[in-house]
Design a protein around this motif. Structure first.
Motif, PDB file in Angstrom:
ATOM      1  N   ALA A  34     -27.738   7.382 -18.984  1.00 56.73           N
ATOM      2  CA  ALA A  34     -26.459   7.040 -18.350  1.00 56.73           C
ATOM      3  C   ALA A  34     -26.588   7.116 -16.831  1.00 56.73           C
ATOM      4  CB  ALA A  34     -25.360   7.975 -18.841  1.00 56.73           C
ATOM      5  N   THR A  35     -27.209   8.176 -16.358  1.00 55.27           N
ATOM      6  CA  THR A  35     -27.408   8.335 -14.919  1.00 55.27           C
ATOM      7  C   THR A  35     -28.246   7.193 -14.362  1.00 55.27           C
ATOM      8  OG1 THR A  35     -27.245  10.739 -15.144  1.00 55.27           O
ATOM      9  CG2 THR A  35     -28.252   9.914 -13.128  1.00 55.27           C
ATOM     10  N   ALA A  36     -29.316   6.847 -15.059  1.00 58.45           N
ATOM     11  CA  ALA A  36     -30.199   5.767 -14.599  1.00 58.45           C
ATOM     12  C   ALA A  36     -29.452   4.435 -14.560  1.00 58.45           C
ATOM     13  CB  ALA A  36     -31.421   5.667 -15.506  1.00 58.45           C
ATOM     14  N   MET A  37     -28.615   4.165 -15.568  1.00 61.75           N
ATOM     15  CA  MET A  37     -27.863   2.911 -15.579  1.00 61.75           C
ATOM     16  C   MET A  37     -26.906   2.837 -14.400  1.00 61.75           C
ATOM     17  SD  MET A  37     -25.530   1.081 -18.525  1.00 61.75           S
ATOM     18  CE  MET A  37     -26.916   0.536 -19.528  1.00 61.75           C
ATOM     19  N   VAL A  38     -26.216   3.939 -14.104  1.00 60.67           N
ATOM     20  CA  VAL A  38     -25.281   3.956 -12.975  1.00 60.67           C
ATOM     21  C   VAL A  38     -26.034   3.750 -11.668  1.00 60.67           C
ATOM     22  CG1 VAL A  38     -23.665   5.384 -11.647  1.00 60.67           C
ATOM     23  CG2 VAL A  38     -23.503   5.290 -14.147  1.00 60.67           C
ATOM     24  N   LYS A  39     -27.147   4.431 -11.499  1.00 62.93           N
ATOM     25  CA  LYS A  39     -27.927   4.294 -10.259  1.00 62.93           C
ATOM     26  C   LYS A  39     -28.419   2.855 -10.090  1.00 62.93           C
ATOM     27  CE  LYS A  39     -28.974   9.082  -9.487  1.00 62.93           C
ATOM     28  NZ  LYS A  39     -27.990   9.188  -8.422  1.00 62.93           N
ATOM     29  N   LYS A  40     -28.821   2.218 -11.186  1.00 60.28           N
ATOM     30  CA  LYS A  40     -29.239   0.819 -11.154  1.00 60.28           C
ATOM     31  C   LYS A  40     -28.037  -0.060 -10.779  1.00 60.28           C
ATOM     32  CE  LYS A  40     -30.215  -0.752 -15.203  1.00 60.28           C
ATOM     33  NZ  LYS A  40     -30.835  -1.052 -16.497  1.00 60.28           N
ATOM     34  N   GLY A  41     -26.876   0.241 -11.354  1.00 65.38           N
ATOM     35  CA  GLY A  41     -25.656  -0.501 -11.032  1.00 65.38           C
ATOM     36  C   GLY A  41     -25.256  -0.353  -9.575  1.00 65.38           C
ATOM     37  N   VAL A  42     -25.321   0.872  -9.071  1.00 68.98           N
ATOM     38  CA  VAL A  42     -24.986   1.127  -7.666  1.00 68.98           C
ATOM     39  C   VAL A  42     -25.927   0.340  -6.753  1.00 68.98           C
ATOM     40  CG1 VAL A  42     -25.028   2.912  -5.864  1.00 68.98           C
ATOM     41  CG2 VAL A  42     -23.873   3.354  -8.040  1.00 68.98           C
ATOM     42  N   ALA A  43     -27.215   0.367  -7.054  1.00 66.74           N
ATOM     43  CA  ALA A  43     -28.191  -0.370  -6.229  1.00 66.74           C
ATOM     44  C   ALA A  43     -27.882  -1.867  -6.237  1.00 66.74           C
ATOM     45  CB  ALA A  43     -29.608  -0.109  -6.738  1.00 66.74           C
ATOM     46  N   ASP A  44     -27.590  -2.421  -7.411  1.00 64.52           N
ATOM     47  CA  ASP A  44     -27.282  -3.855  -7.505  1.00 64.52           C
ATOM     48  C   ASP A  44     -25.971  -4.197  -6.809  1.00 64.52           C
ATOM     49  OD1 ASP A  44     -29.630  -4.057  -8.952  1.00 64.52           O
ATOM     50  OD2 ASP A  44     -28.694  -5.043 -10.685  1.00 64.52           O
ATOM     51  N   LEU A  45     -24.966  -3.343  -6.944  1.00 67.40           N
ATOM     52  CA  LEU A  45     -23.688  -3.586  -6.281  1.00 67.40           C
ATOM     53  C   LEU A  45     -23.845  -3.551  -4.758  1.00 67.40           C
ATOM     54  CD1 LEU A  45     -21.396  -1.527  -8.658  1.00 67.40           C
ATOM     55  CD2 LEU A  45     -21.275  -4.013  -8.296  1.00 67.40           C
ATOM     56  N   ALA A  58     -22.319 -10.355 -15.736  1.00 67.55           N
ATOM     57  CA  ALA A  58     -23.424  -9.883 -16.595  1.00 67.55           C
ATOM     58  C   ALA A  58     -22.997  -8.663 -17.401  1.00 67.55           C
ATOM     59  CB  ALA A  58     -24.652  -9.568 -15.750  1.00 67.55           C
ATOM     60  N   VAL A  59     -22.243  -7.770 -16.792  1.00 69.59           N
ATOM     61  CA  VAL A  59     -21.745  -6.587 -17.504  1.00 69.59           C
ATOM     62  C   VAL A  59     -20.802  -7.022 -18.621  1.00 69.59           C
ATOM     63  CG1 VAL A  59     -20.344  -4.488 -17.319  1.00 69.59           C
ATOM     64  CG2 VAL A  59     -22.017  -5.025 -15.542  1.00 69.59           C
ATOM     65  N   ILE A  60     -19.858  -7.886 -18.290  1.00 68.21           N
ATOM     66  CA  ILE A  60     -18.867  -8.356 -19.264  1.00 68.21           C
ATOM     67  C   ILE A  60     -19.546  -9.102 -20.416  1.00 68.21           C
ATOM     68  CG2 ILE A  60     -16.892  -9.919 -19.585  1.00 68.21           C
ATOM     69  CD1 ILE A  60     -16.220  -9.212 -16.546  1.00 68.21           C
ATOM     70  N   ALA A  61     -20.616  -9.863 -20.100  1.00 67.80           N
ATOM     71  CA  ALA A  61     -21.347 -10.626 -21.117  1.00 67.80           C
ATOM     72  C   ALA A  61     -22.268  -9.746 -21.959  1.00 67.80           C
ATOM     73  CB  ALA A  61     -22.155 -11.732 -20.444  1.00 67.80           C
ATOM     74  N   LYS A  62     -22.276  -8.446 -21.670  1.00 66.38           N
ATOM     75  CA  LYS A  62     -23.095  -7.469 -22.403  1.00 66.38           C
ATOM     76  C   LYS A  62     -24.589  -7.747 -22.251  1.00 66.38           C
ATOM     77  CE  LYS A  62     -19.396  -6.343 -25.517  1.00 66.38           C
ATOM     78  NZ  LYS A  62     -18.948  -6.031 -26.852  1.00 66.38           N
ATOM     79  N   ASP A  63     -24.964  -8.150 -21.041  1.00 68.04           N
ATOM     80  CA  ASP A  63     -26.373  -8.345 -20.720  1.00 68.04           C
ATOM     81  C   ASP A  63     -27.125  -7.054 -21.027  1.00 68.04           C
ATOM     82  OD1 ASP A  63     -28.696  -8.012 -18.656  1.00 68.04           O
ATOM     83  OD2 ASP A  63     -28.249 -10.161 -18.613  1.00 68.04           O
ATOM     84  N   ALA A  64     -28.324  -7.169 -21.573  1.00 69.26           N
ATOM     85  CA  ALA A  64     -29.116  -5.994 -21.978  1.00 69.26           C
ATOM     86  C   ALA A  64     -29.380  -5.045 -20.816  1.00 69.26           C
ATOM     87  CB  ALA A  64     -30.432  -6.446 -22.600  1.00 69.26           C
ATOM     88  N   ARG A  65     -29.311  -5.525 -19.601  1.00 69.56           N
ATOM     89  CA  ARG A  65     -29.482  -4.654 -18.432  1.00 69.56           C
ATOM     90  C   ARG A  65     -28.316  -3.667 -18.313  1.00 69.56           C
ATOM     91  NH1 ARG A  65     -32.244  -4.228 -13.648  1.00 69.56           N
ATOM     92  NH2 ARG A  65     -31.040  -3.989 -11.737  1.00 69.56           N
ATOM     93  N   TRP A  66     -27.149  -4.045 -18.837  1.00 70.33           N
ATOM     94  CA  TRP A  66     -25.935  -3.241 -18.651  1.00 70.33           C
ATOM     95  C   TRP A  66     -25.330  -2.701 -19.941  1.00 70.33           C
ATOM     96  CZ3 TRP A  66     -26.577  -2.060 -14.024  1.00 70.33           C
ATOM     97  CH2 TRP A  66     -27.005  -2.996 -13.084  1.00 70.33           C
ATOM     98  N   LEU A  71     -24.237   2.833 -24.838  1.00 68.86           N
ATOM     99  CA  LEU A  71     -24.243   3.007 -23.379  1.00 68.86           C
ATOM    100  C   LEU A  71     -23.921   1.671 -22.712  1.00 68.86           C
ATOM    101  CD1 LEU A  71     -24.951   4.861 -20.946  1.00 68.86           C
ATOM    102  CD2 LEU A  71     -27.300   4.040 -21.167  1.00 68.86           C
ATOM    103  N   TYR A  72     -22.996   1.694 -21.754  1.00 70.90           N
ATOM    104  CA  TYR A  72     -22.616   0.466 -21.055  1.00 70.90           C
ATOM    105  C   TYR A  72     -22.069   0.830 -19.679  1.00 70.90           C
ATOM    106  CZ  TYR A  72     -18.214   2.063 -23.042  1.00 70.90           C
ATOM    107  OH  TYR A  72     -17.145   2.842 -23.405  1.00 70.90           O
ATOM    108  N   LEU A  73     -22.171  -0.127 -18.765  1.00 68.55           N
ATOM    109  CA  LEU A  73     -21.660   0.067 -17.407  1.00 68.55           C
ATOM    110  C   LEU A  73     -20.190  -0.339 -17.348  1.00 68.55           C
ATOM    111  CD1 LEU A  73     -22.758   0.885 -14.551  1.00 68.55           C
ATOM    112  CD2 LEU A  73     -22.800  -1.559 -14.051  1.00 68.55           C
TER     113      LEU A  73
END
Length: 156
Positions: A34-45, A58-66, A71-73
């Protein structure tokens, strides 16, 4: 001598008994994930600057990255409006500031207040698990980034 004959059968039985436990353990996300996903999200944002719509989509489309298992962003504006939600696209665009969990906890208001005061934090509340479809205790890791809050959580 007879014990040696049964040893493979005993080992095989033990293996089958342990398999369901392993499968269940792998089905739930961990705090580190969960922490890693948020940090990845923060970096991309941050990298997206003012053009965050592709990330939201991409988040809404349930892309495997998110989205990964349970677990989801989720991304909120500081006003409580959902910008992106990896489990429930119907929440996008809604102001969730007054939303209460099953125990009456105003968890989005608390989340926004914690983002303003702490920047990064863990928060406990109850929410519907997208894999089990049941309301379960959840811990959400969040980080404030610009005028947004990015979060991902684990079900306990």
């Amino acid at each position: 001598m007879k014990l040696a004959t049964f040893t493979p059968a005993i080992l095989l039985s033990a293996m089958f008994l342990l398999m369901p436990t392993s499968a269940v353990a792998q089905a739930k996300a961990t705090a580190a994930e969960a922490t890693a996903m948020v940090k990845k999200g923060v970096a991309d944002l941050k990298a997206a600057g003012k053009d965050k719509d592709k990330i939201y989509a991409a988040v809404i489309a349930k892309d495997a990255r998110w989205v990964d298992r349970d677990l989801y962003l989720v991304v909120y504006g500081m006003d409580g409006v959902v910008k992106a939600h990896g489990a429930n696209a119907k929440l996008v665009g809604n102001n969730m500031m007054d939303m209460l969990d099953i125990d009456g906890k105003p968890y989005i208001k608390e989340r926004i207040d914690l983002a303003k005061s702490k920047g990064s934090f863990w928060q406990d509340y109850k929410f519907t698990n997208p894999t089990s479809k049941k309301v379960e205790p959840k811990s959400m890791y969040c980080e404030k980034v610009e005028d947004l809050v990015a979060c991902a959580g684990i079900y306990k």
